[in-house]
Design a protein around this motif. Structure first.
Motif, PDB file in Angstrom:
ATOM      1  N   UNK A 160     -26.972  21.132 -24.385  1.00 55.52           N
ATOM      2  CA  UNK A 160     -27.845  20.041 -24.028  1.00 55.52           C
ATOM      3  C   UNK A 160     -26.958  19.255 -22.852  1.00 55.52           C
ATOM      4  N   UNK A 161     -27.642  18.293 -22.163  1.00 60.00           N
ATOM      5  CA  UNK A 161     -26.801  17.556 -21.163  1.00 60.00           C
ATOM      6  C   UNK A 161     -26.047  16.572 -21.903  1.00 60.00           C
ATOM      7  N   UNK A 162     -24.537  16.720 -21.468  1.00 56.04           N
ATOM      8  CA  UNK A 162     -23.801  15.627 -22.031  1.00 56.04           C
ATOM      9  C   UNK A 162     -23.509  14.454 -21.038  1.00 56.04           C
ATOM     10  N   UNK A 163     -22.885  13.430 -21.575  1.00 56.99           N
ATOM     11  CA  UNK A 163     -22.580  12.300 -20.623  1.00 56.99           C
ATOM     12  C   UNK A 163     -21.781  12.807 -19.436  1.00 56.99           C
ATOM     13  N   UNK A 164     -22.188  12.405 -18.214  1.00 60.52           N
ATOM     14  CA  UNK A 164     -21.544  13.117 -17.025  1.00 60.52           C
ATOM     15  C   UNK A 164     -20.091  12.268 -17.005  1.00 60.52           C
ATOM     16  N   UNK A 165     -19.203  13.277 -16.861  1.00 59.09           N
ATOM     17  CA  UNK A 165     -17.562  12.589 -16.419  1.00 59.09           C
ATOM     18  C   UNK A 165     -17.715  12.440 -14.997  1.00 59.09           C
ATOM     19  N   UNK A 166     -17.128  11.061 -14.692  1.00 55.81           N
ATOM     20  CA  UNK A 166     -16.708  10.952 -13.381  1.00 55.81           C
ATOM     21  C   UNK A 166     -15.947  12.010 -12.824  1.00 55.81           C
ATOM     22  N   UNK A 167     -16.055  12.698 -11.536  1.00 55.06           N
ATOM     23  CA  UNK A 167     -15.344  13.787 -11.084  1.00 55.06           C
ATOM     24  C   UNK A 167     -14.183  13.124 -10.167  1.00 55.06           C
ATOM     25  N   UNK A 168     -12.985  13.575 -10.622  1.00 51.76           N
ATOM     26  CA  UNK A 168     -11.947  13.088  -9.871  1.00 51.76           C
ATOM     27  C   UNK A 168     -11.828  13.142  -8.476  1.00 51.76           C
ATOM     28  N   UNK A 169     -11.629  12.351  -7.611  1.00 51.96           N
ATOM     29  CA  UNK A 169     -11.578  12.231  -6.262  1.00 51.96           C
ATOM     30  C   UNK A 169     -10.545  13.211  -5.595  1.00 51.96           C
ATOM     31  N   UNK A 170     -10.766  14.163  -4.877  1.00 53.98           N
ATOM     32  CA  UNK A 170      -9.710  15.051  -3.960  1.00 53.98           C
ATOM     33  C   UNK A 170      -9.959  14.991  -2.546  1.00 53.98           C
ATOM     34  N   UNK A 171      -8.851  14.814  -1.928  1.00 53.59           N
ATOM     35  CA  UNK A 171      -8.976  14.858  -0.280  1.00 53.59           C
ATOM     36  C   UNK A 171      -7.942  15.997   0.177  1.00 53.59           C
ATOM     37  N   UNK A 172      -8.485  17.141   0.404  1.00 54.65           N
ATOM     38  CA  UNK A 172      -7.830  18.074   0.822  1.00 54.65           C
ATOM     39  C   UNK A 172      -6.758  18.579  -0.302  1.00 54.65           C
ATOM     40  N   UNK A 173      -7.197  18.768  -1.417  1.00 56.18           N
ATOM     41  CA  UNK A 173      -6.577  19.224  -2.670  1.00 56.18           C
ATOM     42  C   UNK A 173      -5.630  17.937  -3.308  1.00 56.18           C
ATOM     43  N   UNK A 174      -5.657  16.819  -2.643  1.00 57.40           N
ATOM     44  CA  UNK A 174      -4.716  15.689  -3.300  1.00 57.40           C
ATOM     45  C   UNK A 174      -5.550  14.723  -3.819  1.00 57.40           C
ATOM     46  N   UNK A 175      -5.009  14.059  -4.924  1.00 57.48           N
ATOM     47  CA  UNK A 175      -5.692  12.943  -5.398  1.00 57.48           C
ATOM     48  C   UNK A 175      -5.256  11.435  -4.901  1.00 57.48           C
ATOM     49  N   UNK A 176      -5.713  10.460  -5.074  1.00 60.08           N
ATOM     50  CA  UNK A 176      -5.343   9.260  -4.555  1.00 60.08           C
ATOM     51  C   UNK A 176      -3.626   8.732  -4.452  1.00 60.08           C
ATOM     52  N   UNK A 177      -3.416   9.089  -5.737  1.00 58.39           N
ATOM     53  CA  UNK A 177      -1.946   8.646  -6.319  1.00 58.39           C
ATOM     54  C   UNK A 177      -1.110   9.629  -5.329  1.00 58.39           C
ATOM     55  N   UNK A 178      -1.251  10.899  -5.075  1.00 55.64           N
ATOM     56  CA  UNK A 178      -0.673  11.422  -4.345  1.00 55.64           C
ATOM     57  C   UNK A 178      -0.789  11.062  -2.777  1.00 55.64           C
ATOM     58  N   UNK A 179      -1.851  10.754  -2.210  1.00 52.34           N
ATOM     59  CA  UNK A 179      -2.086  10.388  -0.892  1.00 52.34           C
ATOM     60  C   UNK A 179      -1.125   9.325  -0.762  1.00 52.34           C
ATOM     61  N   UNK A 180      -1.310   8.276  -1.726  1.00 53.93           N
ATOM     62  CA  UNK A 180      -0.588   6.864  -1.483  1.00 53.93           C
ATOM     63  C   UNK A 180       1.167   7.198  -1.484  1.00 53.93           C
ATOM     64  N   UNK A 181       1.235   8.260  -2.180  1.00 55.47           N
ATOM     65  CA  UNK A 181       2.727   8.418  -2.336  1.00 55.47           C
ATOM     66  C   UNK A 181       3.098   9.148  -1.174  1.00 55.47           C
ATOM     67  N   UNK A 182       2.458   9.990  -0.324  1.00 54.57           N
ATOM     68  CA  UNK A 182       2.779  10.782   0.490  1.00 54.57           C
ATOM     69  C   UNK A 182       3.465  10.178   1.878  1.00 54.57           C
ATOM     70  N   UNK A 183       4.387  10.475   2.618  1.00 54.18           N
ATOM     71  CA  UNK A 183       4.834   9.859   3.778  1.00 54.18           C
ATOM     72  C   UNK A 183       3.663   9.933   4.762  1.00 54.18           C
ATOM     73  N   UNK A 184       3.584   8.994   5.687  1.00 59.91           N
ATOM     74  CA  UNK A 184       2.464   8.870   6.536  1.00 59.91           C
ATOM     75  C   UNK A 184       2.475  10.088   7.571  1.00 59.91           C
ATOM     76  N   UNK A 185       3.688  10.505   7.983  1.00 58.90           N
ATOM     77  CA  UNK A 185       3.671  11.858   8.863  1.00 58.90           C
ATOM     78  C   UNK A 185       3.230  12.952   8.158  1.00 58.90           C
ATOM     79  N   UNK A 186       3.224  12.911   7.144  1.00 57.99           N
ATOM     80  CA  UNK A 186       2.743  14.246   6.329  1.00 57.99           C
ATOM     81  C   UNK A 186       1.320  14.286   6.042  1.00 57.99           C
TER      82      UNK A 186
END
Length: 153
Positions: A23-49
């Motif tokens: 049966x259809x369960x409540x949909x979980x919100x899918x974690x956002x990934x940008x080119x394999x990195x989540x938001x916390x990793x993107x914010x912690x990443x140096x700008x050049x990288x």
């Protein structure tokens, strides 16, 4: 003493459990990934990288350096807490802009855009329509003599 009959067989109970599991369960919100990195990793990443992850046009915009107006908007977006109004549509979106609201001029009025994670790597102008789509009337009404005799459906 009469035996109590249990409703349903083992096969029926297995079928019921399979049906319940599928049966259809409540949909979980899918974690956002940008080119394999989540938001916390993107914010912690140096700008050049981070620049290496951007599409080429957006990457080149930052590598060649922002012009004076782009730099003003960039600085305002980095520090602002409220809405930033701008005419500049050629500024690529980076993770530090996520959650901020930008009011972009479309040639007639300012449109408020809330920056979401899915917008990273795109330009501000991609989210503001500068042209109005044409609105046509009925098909060929009054255009030619033959259009008088439109079949009624």
């Amino acid at each position: 003493m009469a035996k109590k009959i249990i409703a349903g067989s083992a096969k029926a109970s297995r079928r019921k459990s399979r049906k319940k599991a599928s049966a259809i369960q409540a949909r979980r919100k899918k974690e956002f990934l940008y080119r394999g990195y989540n938001m916390e990793q993107l914010l912690a990443m140096p700008f050049d990288e981070f620049l290496t992850l951007l599409p080429s046009r957006a990457r080149r915009t930052y590598l060649k350096g922002l012009n004076y107006e782009q730099q003003l908007v960039f600085d305002k977006l980095m520090t602002a807490e409220d809405v930033v109004r701008t005419h500049r549509k050629d500024l690529p979106i980076i993770p530090q802009f996520v959650g901020k609201t930008v009011s972009i001029y479309n040639g007639k009025e300012f449109k408020d855009i809330e920056i979401k994670p899915e917008m990273i790597g795109c330009f501000l102008g991609e989210f503001v329509m500068t042209r109005k789509p044409p609105v046509h009337s009925g098909p060929g009404v009054g255009a030619t003599r033959s259009s008088k005799f439109m079949p009624l459906k």
